[in-house]
Design an enzyme around this catalytic site. Structure first.
Site, short mmCIF file in Angstrom:
data_model
loop_
_atom_site.label_atom_id
_atom_site.label_comp_id
_atom_site.label_asym_id
_atom_site.label_seq_id
_atom_site.Cartn_x
_atom_site.Cartn_y
_atom_site.Cartn_z
NE ARG A 235 39.22 35.53 36.83
CZ ARG A 235 38.68 36.41 37.69
NH1 ARG A 235 37.89 37.37 37.25
NH2 ARG A 235 38.96 36.32 38.98
CD GLU A 264 42.45 40.65 32.79
OE1 GLU A 264 41.47 40.07 32.30
OE2 GLU A 264 42.54 40.98 33.97
CG HIS A 282 39.92 42.34 35.70
ND1 HIS A 282 40.48 41.11 35.51
CD2 HIS A 282 38.91 42.16 36.60
CE1 HIS A 282 39.84 40.20 36.26
NE2 HIS A 282 38.87 40.83 36.93
C1 GLV Z 1 37.54 39.83 40.04
O1 GLV Z 1 37.66 39.55 38.88
C2 GLV Z 1 37.42 38.87 41.08
O2 GLV Z 1 37.43 37.67 40.80
O3 GLV Z 1 37.32 39.29 42.25
#
Ligand code: GLV
Ligand code: GLV
Length: 326
Positions: A235, A264, A282
């Protein structure tokens, strides 16, 4: 029963849900606002949400009929789990199915940075390649180097195990000892400071919590080797992105590979201008196979949860203990 789906997910998941429920789904290709989500869950029994949805107290307390939240993600820092638990709503995530896929992206980023793949591609495409040259686009070796893994849950462990073919010296930090990594790789659990100072490649695999917010800040970046490469597929807010941008532009470290960002989807122009960072949108779990499995898993949890069972991937199982006591 009726459910609200905040955005289109792969069809097999939707098909499974359609067999059981009436579905109301956001058909626009964008993230809904909190207000739109609150409107969406009006009179619904279930909410299927994404990691981009802010599922805070306001959402959780907005609709009395809401009984189940299934998230299409493994990370759940966007959901106020304590509030859901207090309201007696089970919340599920999608662990396991995206482990290998996310670990693979971390390796893809690691190689992209160390061998300057994106820079090289641009260089070649734009006609700058005039023939083999002794000093052209030199990168770094990966084999025999020291790999630092921050967080060895499912994804961190899978990432570390994939280093086997590169015969690396593996260091890790985690709250718990990881005997699998110690036995199979001779990995050593060390304090974060040691990992930062000694690793050639550092990859982050902890969830975002109060404790991990800005875990990597200016001080930590300054401890890293000048040749270090930092990878983040976890993250964004785990790294102070401003400090990282400075570290990259002043070359305190060799480079970074990022799949996640602090605000983000906003990314600063300063960061985007740098050659020694590889940026992905991402997509850690973004393969056809894995996204399909995630959709099926979220659907299964929703179906079991709304039928009164314990969803197999329930994050807040306390909800059920509480129910059985009271
Ligand atoms: C992706 O970042 C997730 O947490 O599935
Ligand atoms: C995080 O979900 C992990 O599996 O490490």
């Amino acid at each position: 029963m009726k459910i609200f789906v905040t955005r289109q997910i792969p069809q097999p998941g939707l098909d499974a849900l359609k067999k059981e429920f009436t579905i109301d789904m956001n058909l626009s290709d964008r993230v809904l606002t909190k207000e739109e989500i609150i409107k969406g869950i009006k009179d619904k029994d279930g909410l299927l949400c994404l990691l981009t949805d802010p599922i805070d107290k306001d959402v959780i307390y907005a609709e009395p009929s809401l009984k189940m939240i299934a998230s299409y993600a493994v990370g759940y820092d966007n959901i106020d789990i304590a509030a859901a638990t207090k309201r007696g709503i089970p919340v599920s995530n999608t662990p396991g199915v995206l482990t290998e896929t996310t670990a693979e992206l971390a390796w893809a980023l690691l190689f992209s940075v160390t061998r300057r793949i994106v820079e090289g591609d641009t260089f070649t495409r734009t006609g700058n390649f005039k023939g083999w040259a002794p000093m052209l686009m030199l990168g770094q070796d990966v084999s025999q180097k020291t790999l630092g893994v921050i967080g060895t849950g499912r994804i961190g462990t899978a990432f570390a195990l994939k280093s086997k073919g590169f015969h690396m010296n593996v260091l890790y930090t985690d709250e718990q000892r990881n005997e699998q990594l110690e036995q199979q790789l001779g990995a050593r659990r060390v304090p974060l400071i040691t990992l930062l100072k000694e690793s050639d490649f550092i990859s982050i695999h902890v969830p975002l919590t109060k404790e991990t917010f800005h875990l990597i800040d200016e001080k930590e970046l300054r401890l890293m080797k000048k040749t270090a490469v930092l990878i983040n597929t976890a993250r964004g807010p785990i790294i102070n992105e401003k400090a990282l941008t400075r570290a990259l532009s002043e070359q305190w470290i060799f480079g970074a590979g990022l799949d996640v960002y602090e605000k983000e989807p906003e990314i600063s122009e300063e960061l985007k201008r740098l050659d020694n960072v590889v940026l992905q949108p991402h997509v850690g779990s973004g393969t056809i196979e894995t996204r399909t499995k995630m959709a099926l898993m979220a659907a299964e949890n929703m179906i079991i949860g709304l039928k009164g069972g314990i969803p197999p991937n329930c994050i807040n199982k306390e909800v059920f203990h509480k129910k059985s006591i009271t």
